[in-house]
Design a protein around this motif. Sequence first.
Motif: not given
Length: 54
Positions: A16-21, A25
């Motif tokens: 899965l792609a990284a969400t940037g969180a 957070t």
Amino acid sequence: MTSPSAVAPAGGSTELAATGAGSATPWAIGGAAVALGAGAGLVLAARRRTATGR
């Protein structure tokens, strides 16, 4: 027409792609919850104070 499950991923990977969180957070969410609770408490205290002052 092909079904979506028959299409291969473009990058060739199934990760899965990284969400940037970031790691901060949960602290930000916790801080927002504390601020919301404190604000609600202040509103309730102010309502009780004006209701008993009449």
